[in-house]
Design a protein around this motif. Structure first.
Motif, PDB file in Angstrom:
ATOM      1  N   ALA A  54      11.535 -10.610 -11.104  1.00  0.00           N
ATOM      2  CA  ALA A  54      10.268  -9.930 -11.358  1.00  0.00           C
ATOM      3  C   ALA A  54      10.414  -8.429 -11.083  1.00  0.00           C
ATOM      4  CB  ALA A  54       9.163 -10.526 -10.493  1.00  0.00           C
ATOM      5  N   LEU A  55      11.104  -8.104 -10.014  1.00  0.00           N
ATOM      6  CA  LEU A  55      11.284  -6.689  -9.680  1.00  0.00           C
ATOM      7  C   LEU A  55      12.051  -5.969 -10.785  1.00  0.00           C
ATOM      8  CD1 LEU A  55      12.022  -6.885  -5.846  1.00  0.00           C
ATOM      9  CD2 LEU A  55      10.030  -5.834  -6.934  1.00  0.00           C
ATOM     10  N   ASP A  56      13.071  -6.605 -11.302  1.00  0.00           N
ATOM     11  CA  ASP A  56      13.833  -6.000 -12.393  1.00  0.00           C
ATOM     12  C   ASP A  56      12.915  -5.694 -13.571  1.00  0.00           C
ATOM     13  OD1 ASP A  56      16.147  -6.126 -10.965  1.00  0.00           O
ATOM     14  OD2 ASP A  56      16.967  -7.867 -11.998  1.00  0.00           O
ATOM     15  N   PHE A  57      12.067  -6.660 -13.864  1.00  0.00           N
ATOM     16  CA  PHE A  57      11.116  -6.468 -14.958  1.00  0.00           C
ATOM     17  C   PHE A  57      10.186  -5.297 -14.669  1.00  0.00           C
ATOM     18  CE2 PHE A  57       6.811  -7.203 -16.558  1.00  0.00           C
ATOM     19  CZ  PHE A  57       7.032  -7.266 -17.920  1.00  0.00           C
ATOM     20  N   LEU A  58       9.631  -5.277 -13.479  1.00  0.00           N
ATOM     21  CA  LEU A  58       8.672  -4.235 -13.114  1.00  0.00           C
ATOM     22  C   LEU A  58       9.314  -2.853 -13.157  1.00  0.00           C
ATOM     23  CD1 LEU A  58       6.881  -6.078 -10.164  1.00  0.00           C
ATOM     24  CD2 LEU A  58       5.975  -5.676 -12.474  1.00  0.00           C
ATOM     25  N   ALA A  70      15.083  -0.833  -1.318  1.00  0.00           N
ATOM     26  CA  ALA A  70      13.683  -1.228  -1.272  1.00  0.00           C
ATOM     27  C   ALA A  70      12.984  -0.837  -2.574  1.00  0.00           C
ATOM     28  CB  ALA A  70      12.995  -0.579  -0.083  1.00  0.00           C
ATOM     29  N   TYR A  71      11.729  -1.222  -2.667  1.00  0.00           N
ATOM     30  CA  TYR A  71      10.973  -0.969  -3.879  1.00  0.00           C
ATOM     31  C   TYR A  71       9.621  -0.370  -3.544  1.00  0.00           C
ATOM     32  CZ  TYR A  71      14.532  -3.973  -5.888  1.00  0.00           C
ATOM     33  OH  TYR A  71      15.732  -4.497  -6.285  1.00  0.00           O
ATOM     34  N   ALA A  72       9.113   0.426  -4.446  1.00  0.00           N
ATOM     35  CA  ALA A  72       7.785   0.984  -4.287  1.00  0.00           C
ATOM     36  C   ALA A  72       7.035   0.802  -5.599  1.00  0.00           C
ATOM     37  CB  ALA A  72       7.869   2.461  -3.923  1.00  0.00           C
ATOM     38  N   PRO A  73       5.769   0.466  -5.517  1.00  0.00           N
ATOM     39  CA  PRO A  73       4.991   0.307  -6.739  1.00  0.00           C
ATOM     40  C   PRO A  73       4.712   1.669  -7.348  1.00  0.00           C
ATOM     41  CG  PRO A  73       3.544   0.181  -4.857  1.00  0.00           C
ATOM     42  CD  PRO A  73       4.943   0.307  -4.322  1.00  0.00           C
ATOM     43  N   CYS A  74       4.435   1.677  -8.622  1.00  0.00           N
ATOM     44  CA  CYS A  74       4.129   2.932  -9.297  1.00  0.00           C
ATOM     45  C   CYS A  74       3.102   2.667 -10.368  1.00  0.00           C
ATOM     46  CB  CYS A  74       5.391   3.502  -9.926  1.00  0.00           C
ATOM     47  SG  CYS A  74       5.041   4.916 -10.966  1.00  0.00           S
ATOM     48  N   VAL A  75       1.911   3.162 -10.156  1.00  0.00           N
ATOM     49  CA  VAL A  75       0.833   2.823 -11.064  1.00  0.00           C
ATOM     50  C   VAL A  75       0.547   3.921 -12.081  1.00  0.00           C
ATOM     51  CG1 VAL A  75      -1.595   2.214 -11.216  1.00  0.00           C
ATOM     52  CG2 VAL A  75      -0.185   1.277  -9.388  1.00  0.00           C
ATOM     53  N   GLU A  76       0.614   5.143 -11.613  1.00  0.00           N
ATOM     54  CA  GLU A  76       0.363   6.249 -12.526  1.00  0.00           C
ATOM     55  C   GLU A  76       1.411   6.224 -13.634  1.00  0.00           C
ATOM     56  OE1 GLU A  76       0.982   9.560  -9.875  1.00  0.00           O
ATOM     57  OE2 GLU A  76       1.074   8.023  -8.308  1.00  0.00           O
ATOM     58  N   GLY A  81       8.535   0.425 -15.630  1.00  0.00           N
ATOM     59  CA  GLY A  81       8.033   1.632 -14.968  1.00  0.00           C
ATOM     60  C   GLY A  81       6.876   1.345 -14.029  1.00  0.00           C
ATOM     61  N   LEU A  82       6.755   0.098 -13.607  1.00  0.00           N
ATOM     62  CA  LEU A  82       5.659  -0.255 -12.698  1.00  0.00           C
ATOM     63  C   LEU A  82       6.110  -0.255 -11.245  1.00  0.00           C
ATOM     64  CD1 LEU A  82       4.269  -3.136 -14.872  1.00  0.00           C
ATOM     65  CD2 LEU A  82       3.087  -0.991 -14.364  1.00  0.00           C
ATOM     66  N   ALA A  83       7.395  -0.099 -11.077  1.00  0.00           N
ATOM     67  CA  ALA A  83       7.941  -0.037  -9.719  1.00  0.00           C
ATOM     68  C   ALA A  83       9.199   0.814  -9.751  1.00  0.00           C
ATOM     69  CB  ALA A  83       8.249  -1.434  -9.187  1.00  0.00           C
ATOM     70  N   HIS A  84       9.534   1.327  -8.595  1.00  0.00           N
ATOM     71  CA  HIS A  84      10.762   2.090  -8.473  1.00  0.00           C
ATOM     72  C   HIS A  84      11.659   1.421  -7.458  1.00  0.00           C
ATOM     73  CE1 HIS A  84       9.048   5.281 -10.761  1.00  0.00           C
ATOM     74  NE2 HIS A  84       8.056   5.439  -9.902  1.00  0.00           N
ATOM     75  N   ARG A  85      12.916   1.525  -7.705  1.00  0.00           N
ATOM     76  CA  ARG A  85      13.858   1.078  -6.693  1.00  0.00           C
ATOM     77  C   ARG A  85      14.312   2.291  -5.899  1.00  0.00           C
ATOM     78  NH1 ARG A  85      17.395  -2.529  -4.685  1.00  0.00           N
ATOM     79  NH2 ARG A  85      19.376  -1.646  -4.020  1.00  0.00           N
ATOM     80  N   ASP A 113       0.791  -1.224   0.000  1.00  0.00           N
ATOM     81  CA  ASP A 113       0.000   0.000   0.000  1.00  0.00           C
ATOM     82  C   ASP A 113       0.828   1.282   0.000  1.00  0.00           C
ATOM     83  OD1 ASP A 113      -2.488   1.096  -0.166  1.00  0.00           O
ATOM     84  OD2 ASP A 113      -2.670   1.381   1.988  1.00  0.00           O
ATOM     85  N   ALA A 114       1.580   1.440  -1.071  1.00  0.00           N
ATOM     86  CA  ALA A 114       2.339   2.669  -1.294  1.00  0.00           C
ATOM     87  C   ALA A 114       3.495   2.871  -0.329  1.00  0.00           C
ATOM     88  CB  ALA A 114       1.456   3.899  -1.290  1.00  0.00           C
ATOM     89  N   THR A 115       3.758   1.882   0.516  1.00  0.00           N
ATOM     90  CA  THR A 115       4.962   1.970   1.331  1.00  0.00           C
ATOM     91  C   THR A 115       6.037   1.145   0.644  1.00  0.00           C
ATOM     92  OG1 THR A 115       4.599   0.013   2.682  1.00  0.00           O
ATOM     93  CG2 THR A 115       3.515   2.038   3.367  1.00  0.00           C
ATOM     94  N   THR A 116       7.264   1.349   1.060  1.00  0.00           N
ATOM     95  CA  THR A 116       8.351   0.605   0.443  1.00  0.00           C
ATOM     96  C   THR A 116       8.352  -0.830   0.956  1.00  0.00           C
ATOM     97  OG1 THR A 116       9.874   1.272   2.190  1.00  0.00           O
ATOM     98  CG2 THR A 116       9.765   2.654   0.233  1.00  0.00           C
ATOM     99  N   ALA A 117       8.846  -1.713   0.126  1.00  0.00           N
ATOM    100  CA  ALA A 117       8.992  -3.106   0.521  1.00  0.00           C
ATOM    101  C   ALA A 117      10.359  -3.588   0.065  1.00  0.00           C
ATOM    102  CB  ALA A 117       7.902  -3.955  -0.110  1.00  0.00           C
ATOM    103  N   LYS A 118      11.027  -4.308   0.932  1.00  0.00           N
ATOM    104  CA  LYS A 118      12.310  -4.878   0.563  1.00  0.00           C
ATOM    105  C   LYS A 118      12.057  -6.176  -0.196  1.00  0.00           C
ATOM    106  CE  LYS A 118      14.833  -2.567   3.974  1.00  0.00           C
ATOM    107  NZ  LYS A 118      16.256  -2.305   4.170  1.00  0.00           N
ATOM    108  N   ALA A 119      13.024  -6.555  -0.985  1.00  0.00           N
ATOM    109  CA  ALA A 119      12.875  -7.774  -1.782  1.00  0.00           C
ATOM    110  C   ALA A 119      12.526  -8.957  -0.891  1.00  0.00           C
ATOM    111  CB  ALA A 119      14.159  -8.045  -2.557  1.00  0.00           C
ATOM    112  N   TYR A 120      13.191  -9.059   0.237  1.00  0.00           N
ATOM    113  CA  TYR A 120      12.957 -10.207   1.099  1.00  0.00           C
ATOM    114  C   TYR A 120      11.636 -10.101   1.862  1.00  0.00           C
ATOM    115  CZ  TYR A 120      17.304 -12.673   0.135  1.00  0.00           C
ATOM    116  OH  TYR A 120      18.305 -13.385  -0.478  1.00  0.00           O
ATOM    117  N   ASP A 121      11.116  -8.888   2.001  1.00  0.00           N
ATOM    118  CA  ASP A 121       9.763  -8.736   2.541  1.00  0.00           C
ATOM    119  C   ASP A 121       8.782  -9.412   1.606  1.00  0.00           C
ATOM    120  OD1 ASP A 121      10.737  -7.182   4.592  1.00  0.00           O
ATOM    121  OD2 ASP A 121      10.205  -5.270   3.647  1.00  0.00           O
TER     122      ASP A 121
END
Lengths: 144, 144
Positions: A62-66, A80-86, A70-74, A38-46
DNA sequence: GAGCCAGTTGTTATTATGTAACGGCAATAT
DNA sequence: ATATTGCCGTTACATAATAACAACTGGCTC
């Protein structure tokens, strides 16, 4: 899984197939997991943990792909990673506001900041390839 | 060890003792090792290796100290460190230009960039604590 | 359909990066 | 001198990320 997540996944699927990209099970699951934070960062192992029964390698791929799509940011400063939908303009030049308390990430898309940096670095004859701009602090909600 | 390194270490020693800080052997050695990389970034384990016979913990502790004293910078996007000898103004608000070829790091100290970011984030009611601004690319020498 | 190719996945192992915890030692203060 | 504080050495561990290779999948072409 939240209802909203399902919707979002479906929307992404459509967009990706239109682009000729494959939104495989692994990629969907990881994206879903990321969204569930929910818009918070998540670590790969999380994510590995949240998914259960998955190997780190799978998640990293998968994260590399995302990120590439442009569907996620590192977030470099957090590993960590954050999703990006817009889907904003260029998407390469964003600046992140990271709340160190609630971990929510907001994006700025200040062309002004970009232009400014471009201008300053031009003086040194430096040729920019990528920029990491991560601003830490407290979001407005967490200051109370 | 380069002659210049010795000089620099001596100068630092003086400054630190004046501040009441202890520039112990471990800290000196790590700082020296960092300087020997000659303005390029060095990873913690590079330093461990360069020093030989030292444990990672020792190096990390010294690096933490050096960063706290403004004698080194951590480059988040590389998990690496760069020495910093010049003592500029605040030192908290610098921007790094990182050449991805020769690994040299230059610092910008653009108040303008800072002000700009402050202004933009103020709109969101975001309260900044620290900023990570790391600009990757090619320095002028490496573009040839 | 049979064969082929590129991309994707599963699996295992390994490397890289960073900390926790604790006992001992050294400098300083009371 | 003794207490306190900060620093160091050491061991073990935790977290983050990648390498390498075999197997599978989906879409091509013939």
């Amino acid at each position: 899984m939240q209802a909203k997540t399902k919707e979002t996944i479906a929307a992404i699927e459509e967009k990706l197939t239109a682009k000729g990209e494959r939104f495989t099970d692994a990629r969907q699951s990881v994206m879903a997991a990321l969204l569930e934070f929910d818009a918070t960062t998540a670590k790969a192992y999380d994510i590995v943990e949240a998914m259960g029964n998955v190997k780190p390698m799978t998640v990293y791929r998968a994260l590399d792909f995302l990120v590439a799509q442009g569907l996620a940011h590192r977030i470099e400063s957090l590993n960590a990673y954050a999703p990006c939908v817009e889907n904003h303009c260029a998407h390469k030049d964003s600046q992140y506001l990271i709340c160190d308390k609630c971990e929510k990430v907001e994006e700025l898309h200040s062309h002004a900041i970009d232009d400014f940096i471009a201008e300053q670095t031009a003086k040194d004859g430096f040729k920019i390839s990528t920029k990491v701009i991560e601003i830490h602090g407290l979001c407005s909600s967490c200051q109370l």
